[in-house]
Design an enzyme around this catalytic site. Structure first.
Site, short mmCIF file in Angstrom:
data_model
loop_
_atom_site.label_atom_id
_atom_site.label_comp_id
_atom_site.label_asym_id
_atom_site.label_seq_id
_atom_site.Cartn_x
_atom_site.Cartn_y
_atom_site.Cartn_z
N ASP A 74 0.84 -1.18 0.00
CA ASP A 74 0.00 0.00 0.00
C ASP A 74 0.89 1.25 0.00
O ASP A 74 2.03 1.21 -0.47
CB ASP A 74 -0.98 -0.04 1.18
CG ASP A 74 -2.30 0.66 0.87
OD1 ASP A 74 -2.33 1.90 0.89
OD2 ASP A 74 -3.29 -0.04 0.59
N ASP A 75 0.41 2.35 0.53
CA ASP A 75 1.10 3.63 0.46
C ASP A 75 2.46 3.59 1.18
O ASP A 75 2.74 2.69 1.97
CB ASP A 75 0.21 4.70 1.10
CG ASP A 75 0.40 6.08 0.48
OD1 ASP A 75 1.43 6.32 -0.17
OD2 ASP A 75 -0.50 6.92 0.67
N LYS A 149 -3.28 -1.00 -7.10
CA LYS A 149 -4.36 -0.36 -6.35
C LYS A 149 -4.24 1.14 -6.57
O LYS A 149 -3.20 1.73 -6.28
CB LYS A 149 -4.25 -0.68 -4.85
CG LYS A 149 -5.29 0.04 -4.01
CD LYS A 149 -5.13 -0.24 -2.52
CE LYS A 149 -6.10 0.61 -1.71
NZ LYS A 149 -5.94 0.39 -0.23
N ASP A 151 -5.78 4.82 -5.86
CA ASP A 151 -6.60 5.55 -4.89
C ASP A 151 -7.14 6.86 -5.48
O ASP A 151 -7.02 7.14 -6.68
CB ASP A 151 -5.76 5.80 -3.63
CG ASP A 151 -6.56 5.66 -2.35
OD1 ASP A 151 -7.78 5.91 -2.37
OD2 ASP A 151 -5.96 5.31 -1.31
N ARG A 207 -13.84 0.20 -5.69
CA ARG A 207 -14.40 0.41 -4.35
C ARG A 207 -15.77 1.07 -4.47
O ARG A 207 -15.95 2.01 -5.24
CB ARG A 207 -13.46 1.27 -3.53
CG ARG A 207 -12.31 0.50 -2.90
CD ARG A 207 -12.71 -0.14 -1.58
NE ARG A 207 -13.10 0.89 -0.66
CZ ARG A 207 -12.22 1.65 0.02
NH1 ARG A 207 -10.93 1.46 -0.12
NH2 ARG A 207 -12.65 2.58 0.85
N ASP A 211 -13.98 4.14 3.39
CA ASP A 211 -13.17 3.11 4.07
C ASP A 211 -13.96 2.36 5.13
O ASP A 211 -14.63 2.94 5.98
CB ASP A 211 -11.96 3.76 4.73
CG ASP A 211 -10.95 4.29 3.73
OD1 ASP A 211 -11.08 3.95 2.54
OD2 ASP A 211 -10.05 5.03 4.13
#
Length: 302
Positions: A74-75, A149, A151, A207, A211
C-alpha cells in the site's frame, strides 16, 4: 439482527450479472482477487523484510493454495521521482528495489501489487500518478508488478460527474494495457460518481464505499449515505461499518461479473474489534456479494 436490515433482501438479486463481454479485456480477475495488503498491519512502516516474512507465512499456513495470491504494497513505498520523472522506491525500505522484491515474491509462487493515487499525491502525501500514467505504468511493468491499487486522494477536483471520474481512471487503465504486462487494476475511488456504472469497462474492481473499519454496525456522521441513499451517494466518507457497506452494495450486485467486481474494501477479520460470529458474517457476506477478499491481518499474528 441481519433480517431487519432492508438491504439484505436484495441478496436474491445476486444471480443476475452483466455480460462478461463488457469487462476490461485483460484476462484477469475471472474470480474476485484474493491476497493481503500491508496497510492495516504496517501503515507506512512497510519494508522488504516484513513483506517477505508475511508472504512466507501465507504460503506456510496454506492461504496461497486456496487463492490468496497477491501481496499488495500500500502507500509509503516511494521515494518520489528521479530526474527523468520516473517513480523510484525507498531504497532504505527496499534495498533490492521493488523489482528485487517482486522476484522473491514470484519465487514463492505469488504475485505482487503496488499502490498509487489518481491524484497529484497519494493519501500519505507521496508522489501520485495523475498526469504521469504512462511513465508509472511502464516502470511498474519493468519491475514485475502484477496488481495496481489506484486511490483517489488529491485528485485536483476531477470528480463530480461520471465522465470526470471515468476519464481520470481510464488514463491509467489505458497506460497499464499499453505496457503489454497483465496487471490487475483495482480502482479505489470510494464509490464517488457511482463507479459501478462506468468502471467495468476499465477496471477489474472498484471500491463502492468509503473506508471500512473494524466495526459491525453503527451510524457514524463521517460515513453518510445509508440504505437507499447509497444508490446515489456523493459523500462516501470513511469509518464505515460493515453493515453500512453491505446496505450500499446490495442495490447493485448485478454490476459484478467475471473480470469486474464491486470492492467492499479490505477484510477486517481477526483485527479484534468484532466478535467471532460477526467476523464469520463479515467473511460470508464478502464472499456472497462477490467482493475481492484482501486480508489485512498477518497469518500467525496475535
Amino acid at each position: 439482527m441481519l433480517s431487519n436490515r432492508p438491504g439484505i433482501a436484495a441478496l436474491a438479486a445476486i444471480a443476475c450479472y452483466v455480460s462478461p463481454a463488457a469487462a476490461l479485456d485483460n484476462g484477469l480477475a475471472i474470480t474476485p482477487q484474493m491476497g493481503w495488503n500491508t496497510w492495516s498491519s504496517f501503515g507506512c512502516n512497510l519494508d522488504s523484510s516484513v513483506i517477505l516474512d508475511t508472504a512466507e507465512k501465507i504460503v506456510k499456513y496454506g492461504f496461497r493454495d486456496v487463492g490468496y495470491e497477491y501481496i499488495i504494497l500500500d502507500d509509503c513505498w516511494s521515494a518520489g521521482r528521479n530526474s527523468s520523472g520516473y517513480l523510484q522506491p525507498n531504497m532504505t525500505k527496499f534495498p533490492d528495489g521493488i523489482s528485487g522484491l517482486a522476484s522473491k515474491i514470484h519465487d514463492l509462487g505469488m504475485k505482487i501489487g503496488i499502490y498509487s493515487s489518481a491524484g497529484t499525491l497519494t493519501c500519505a502525501r507521496f508522489e501520485g500518478s495523475l498526469g504521469h500514467e504512462e511513465k508509472d505504468a511502464q516502470v511498474w511493468a519493468e519491475w514485475g508488478v502484477d496488481y495496481v491499487k489506484y486511490d483517489n486522494c488529491f485528485n485536483n477536483g476531477q470528480e463530480g460527474t461520471q465522465q470526470l471520474s471515468y476519464d481520470r481512471y481510464n488514463a491509467m487503465s489505458q497506460a497499464l494495457n499499453k505496457t503489454g504486462r497483465p496487471m490487475l487494476y483495482s480502482m479505489c475511488n470510494w464509490g464517488v460518481d457511482g463507479p459501478w456504472l462506468f468502471a467495468p469497462t476499465i477496471a477489474n474492481s472498484w471500491r463502492i464505499t468509503g473506508d471500512l473499519i473494524d466495526t459491525f454496525d453503527r451510524d457514524d456522521p463521517q460515513c453518510p449515505c445509508v440504505e437507499k441513499e447509497g444508490l446515489d451517494c456523493k459523500v462516501p466518507g470513511f469509518y464505515c461499518s460493515l453493515m453500512n457497506v453491505v446496505n450500499k452494495v446490495v442495490y447493485y450486485p448485478s454490476k459484478a461479473f467475471p473480470g469486474a467486481w464491486n470492492d467492499m474494501d479490505l477484510l477486517q477479520v481477526g483485527n479484534g474489534a468484532m466478535t467471532d460470529e460477526e467476523y464469520k458474517t463479515h467473511f460470508s457476506l464478502w464472499a456472497a456479494l462477490k467482493s475481492p477478499m484482501i486480508m489485512t491481518k498477518r497469518p500467525g499474528q496475535t
